[in-house]
Motif scaffolding. Structure first.
Motif, PDB file in Angstrom:
ATOM      1  N   ALA A  72      48.331  61.236  60.676  1.00 60.94           N
ATOM      2  CA  ALA A  72      49.164  60.496  61.774  1.00 60.94           C
ATOM      3  C   ALA A  72      48.240  60.311  63.101  1.00 60.94           C
ATOM      4  O   ALA A  72      47.569  61.002  63.331  1.00 60.94           O
ATOM      5  CB  ALA A  72      50.604  60.965  61.897  1.00 60.94           C
TER       6      ALA A  72
ATOM      7  N   ARG B 274      42.222  55.029  59.694  1.00 60.32           N
ATOM      8  CA  ARG B 274      42.183  56.263  58.715  1.00 60.32           C
ATOM      9  C   ARG B 274      40.997  56.088  57.800  1.00 60.32           C
ATOM     10  O   ARG B 274      40.473  54.991  57.213  1.00 60.32           O
ATOM     11  CB  ARG B 274      43.267  56.025  57.716  1.00 60.32           C
ATOM     12  CG  ARG B 274      43.352  56.824  56.324  1.00 60.32           C
ATOM     13  CD  ARG B 274      43.395  58.241  56.703  1.00 60.32           C
ATOM     14  NE  ARG B 274      43.556  58.954  55.503  1.00 60.32           N
ATOM     15  CZ  ARG B 274      42.926  59.597  54.829  1.00 60.32           C
ATOM     16  NH1 ARG B 274      41.533  59.758  55.322  1.00 60.32           N
ATOM     17  NH2 ARG B 274      43.012  60.288  53.685  1.00 60.32           N
TER      18      ARG B 274
ATOM     19  N   GLN C 202      49.590  59.384  53.579  1.00 60.32           N
ATOM     20  CA  GLN C 202      49.563  60.792  52.852  1.00 60.32           C
ATOM     21  C   GLN C 202      49.277  60.195  51.208  1.00 60.32           C
ATOM     22  O   GLN C 202      48.144  59.900  50.851  1.00 60.32           O
ATOM     23  CB  GLN C 202      50.881  61.320  52.827  1.00 60.32           C
ATOM     24  CG  GLN C 202      50.840  62.758  51.808  1.00 60.32           C
ATOM     25  CD  GLN C 202      52.040  63.589  51.940  1.00 60.32           C
ATOM     26  OE1 GLN C 202      53.281  63.070  52.234  1.00 60.32           O
ATOM     27  NE2 GLN C 202      52.094  64.727  51.759  1.00 60.32           N
TER      28      GLN C 202
ATOM     29  N   ASN D 154      48.518  57.492  66.765  1.00 59.72           N
ATOM     30  CA  ASN D 154      49.053  56.269  67.415  1.00 59.72           C
ATOM     31  C   ASN D 154      48.174  56.104  68.655  1.00 59.72           C
ATOM     32  O   ASN D 154      47.718  57.374  69.296  1.00 59.72           O
ATOM     33  CB  ASN D 154      50.425  56.317  67.506  1.00 59.72           C
ATOM     34  CG  ASN D 154      50.860  57.419  68.442  1.00 59.72           C
ATOM     35  OD1 ASN D 154      50.956  57.606  69.534  1.00 59.72           O
ATOM     36  ND2 ASN D 154      51.503  58.589  67.541  1.00 59.72           N
TER      37      ASN D 154
ATOM     38  N   THR E  53      48.560  54.897  52.725  1.00 52.83           N
ATOM     39  CA  THR E  53      48.163  54.633  54.247  1.00 52.83           C
ATOM     40  C   THR E  53      48.910  53.154  54.774  1.00 52.83           C
ATOM     41  O   THR E  53      48.846  52.240  54.254  1.00 52.83           O
ATOM     42  CB  THR E  53      46.900  54.626  54.590  1.00 52.83           C
ATOM     43  OG1 THR E  53      46.092  55.602  54.128  1.00 52.83           O
ATOM     44  CG2 THR E  53      46.664  54.248  56.277  1.00 52.83           C
TER      45      THR E  53
ATOM     46  N   SER F 216      50.220  56.176  59.456  1.00 54.84           N
ATOM     47  CA  SER F 216      50.647  57.282  58.523  1.00 54.84           C
ATOM     48  C   SER F 216      49.971  57.156  57.270  1.00 54.84           C
ATOM     49  O   SER F 216      49.911  56.237  56.652  1.00 54.84           O
ATOM     50  CB  SER F 216      52.190  57.286  58.742  1.00 54.84           C
ATOM     51  OG  SER F 216      52.806  56.340  58.204  1.00 54.84           O
TER      52      SER F 216
END
Length: 590
Positions: free
Chosen positions: A207, A401, A261, A209, A264, A259
């Motif tokens: 995560a 990411r 897992q 931001n 994305t 975010s």
């Protein structure tokens, strides 16, 4: 001649009484048969409806049973469950032998430490009993019992059984529905068997931001700035004769978030400059201008309904805002948000959305450029005081990411191992900020009580398997000049600056009014907070970091004296801040 009546039949002959009785008996028998058929049909329809409701109740209880965590199911029924339910006709000793299905003969799973808060398997007192009423079947009670038995196929397989019974009427025989299912021990997944009915695929969690909060100007009635100031509360207007209790201007803000897992998701947003006038009352009514928002989202989740697209087009918007005014007569205040600002928000899992992030790495970016200053001014007769002015500024945020291609040095995540890394950052640049300007007596404070020039700040954070404890990269610079009563004192800003200083006092007299102004400069240092419950692997709670560039606040207290009394207000200018955070949690067992 002799007439013989036997040679013909009379035309007016009819049914005899006996014939009528026979006909009525036949018709009555038919009607009774039809009534019996209709009654049977109604009874059959009612029973079908009750069976449908009984099946629905049974399926509902089964879904509640299947939603229990594996560790709860694996304990089975609480010992003594039959007694808690006032008896159980489906149980013989420690085996499930339902009256409704003689083919079922299975060992029950029971435990003395099963909780009594896990309905429908183990509710109050450990009972496995659930009673349901439905207005569509008045007077009928559906009684459901839940069971867990050990499957013969292995210890990691449980058989779940729900049996619902009911009586259509007091005299009718009992009806039943039996529903069976299986639960399997979680294996090869990630999660917590104590809190989940099943485990998901084993993936790391990321995560991040980042956001740039824009500068703000807020005007309120003065609260105790000077001992002789009038008493005020939340309903006191800023200027005498005005209903406005709070006036505010906000420069634009921009930010990004991500975010990841299983898949994305990235998002980007921007909020254009705006302003508001709030009057007393509950709720407090307000007049607003500007503040348009633009945003976009992207996701590489191609299997979920409603997921964001993988590569939406970037969105560019232009903010528009008008001026706000309060007061009347010889003393008015005007507030003008920076209009015509340009914002570009972008989010994609396909393209490169920011310099230093390679294509194919999910990323988001947000850029905001102001085109006009944000300012508040006070006009007294023919004289104008610039309460606060913020020249056009810029800000940009990014988030990415990284799993197959590293980021550039200015982005972070330059080294990738295992599941990769996530990074986010923001950079801001403000134009000249000037507060407390006016035609002060003796030419004092010709550049205002406080002036800030060349202000910039930035912060960047990252977290991943190779970035478990990396510190935030934060910077701040700029120059503050404040009036000390006779000249200007210069204060250089850095990330560690932490101070509060007061300016000298300035006055102006005209039109039967005397205005006195005094300023305060408050600076807090940059800060960051890193959490690494398990820095060696970032399992459990994971590893996270948050950072911000610190606050710079410029407050000016204005005291206005007239023959009819004293009023006061405070103008607070906050330069905003840059903030970013990132987190990484390794997959269990990684």
């Amino acid at each position: 001649m002799r007439h013989d009546e036997s040679q013909g039949v009379r035309e007016d002959s009819g049914f005899t009484l006996m014939e009528l009785i026979v006909a009525m008996m036949i018709i009555g028998g038919v009607l009774l048969g039809l009534a019996a058929i209709q009654t049977s049909a109604l009874v059959s329809t009612q029973q079908t409806r009750q069976r449908t409701l009984g099946t629905a109740v049974t399926n509902q209880v089964m879904e509640q049973l299947r939603a229990l965590p594996w560790n709860t199911l694996n304990k089975g029924l609480r010992s003594g469950f039959a007694t808690a339910a006032g008896g159980d006709p489906n149980v013989a000793g420690s085996r499930l032998r339902p009256v409704a299905d003689a083919s079922i003969d299975e060992p029950l799973v029971q435990s003395t430490d099963q909780e009594t808060t896990k309905a429908p398997l183990s509710g109050g007192g450990g009972s496995n009993l659930t009673r349901t009423r439905n207005p569509e079947a008045p007077g009928v009670v559906f009684t459901s019992r839940a069971y867990v038995t050990r499957s013969a196929t292995g210890t990691d397989v449980l058989t779940l059984t729900v049996i619902t019974t009911w009586r259509p009427s007091h005299r009718a025989d009992e009806r039943h529905v039996v529903v069976r299912s299986r639960a399997y021990a979680p294996d090869g997944g990630c999660g917590d068997a104590a809190n989940q009915p099943y485990l998901g695929a084993c993936q790391a969690l990321f995560a991040a931001n980042a956001g740039a909060s824009g500068a703000e100007i807020t005007v309120t009635a003065a609260f105790g700035g000077h001992a002789s100031d009038p008493a005020v509360d939340a309903s006191t207007p800023i200027l005498p004769g005005s209903a406005t209790t709070v006036a505010s201007l906000r420069a634009g803000t921009a930010g990004v978030g991500l975010s990841a897992q299983q898949s994305t998701s990235v998002e980007s947003s921007a909020l254009h400059a705006g302003g508001a006038l709030t009057t007393g009352g509950d709720p407090a009514p307000s007049v607003t201008t500007g503040g348009q928002k633009s945003d976009t989202q992207a996701s590489n989740d191609v299997g979920s309904a409603g997921a964001a697209p993988v590569d939406p087009a970037a969105v560019t918007s232009f903010g528009t805002a008008g001026s706000l005014a309060l007061g009347s007569g010889a003393m008015t205040m005007s507030l003008t948000p920076g209009s015509n600002g340009r914002a570009t928000v972008d989010a994609t899992t396909v393209r490169a959305c920011a310099t230093g992030i390679a294509a194919g790495q999910p990323c988001a970016s947000s850029a905001l450029v102001a085109a006009a200053p944000t300012s508040a001014s006070l006009t007294v007769g023919t004289s104008t005081f610039v309460l606060s002015s913020i020249s056009p500024s810029t800000s940009s945020s990014f988030g990415g990411r990284f799993s197959s291609a590293p980021g550039a040095a200015a982005i972070g995540c330059t080294t990738l191992t295992g599941p990769g890394c996530a990074a986010a950052g923001v950079t801001r640049s403000l134009g000249t900020v000037q507060v407390g300007s006016g035609p002060w007596s003796g030419g004092a404070a010709s550049s205002g009580l406080v002036q800030v020039t060349s202000y910039t700040d930035a912060t960047r954070v990252e977290r991943g398997l190779s970035q478990r404890t990396n510190p935030a990269v934060t910077s701040r610079s700029g120059t503050v000049r404040y009036w000390n009563g006779s000249s200007y004192t210069t204060l250089s800003l850095s990330g560690t600056t932490n101070t509060t200083v007061s300016t000298g006092s300035v006055t102006w007299t005209g039109g039967g009014r005397t205005i006195t102004a005094t300023g305060t400069v408050s600076v807090t240092p940059s800060s960051s907070l890193a959490t690494a419950a398990d820095p060696a692997g970032c399992t459990g709670e994971g590893c996270s970091i948050s950072a911000e560039t610190g606050a710079v606040s410029l407050a000016v207290h204005y005291r206005i004296e007239t023959a009819s009394g004293v009023s006061a207000f405070v103008v607070t200018t906050s330069l905003g801040a840059a903030r970013a955070s990132a987190g990484f949690k390794a997959a269990p067992g990684a």
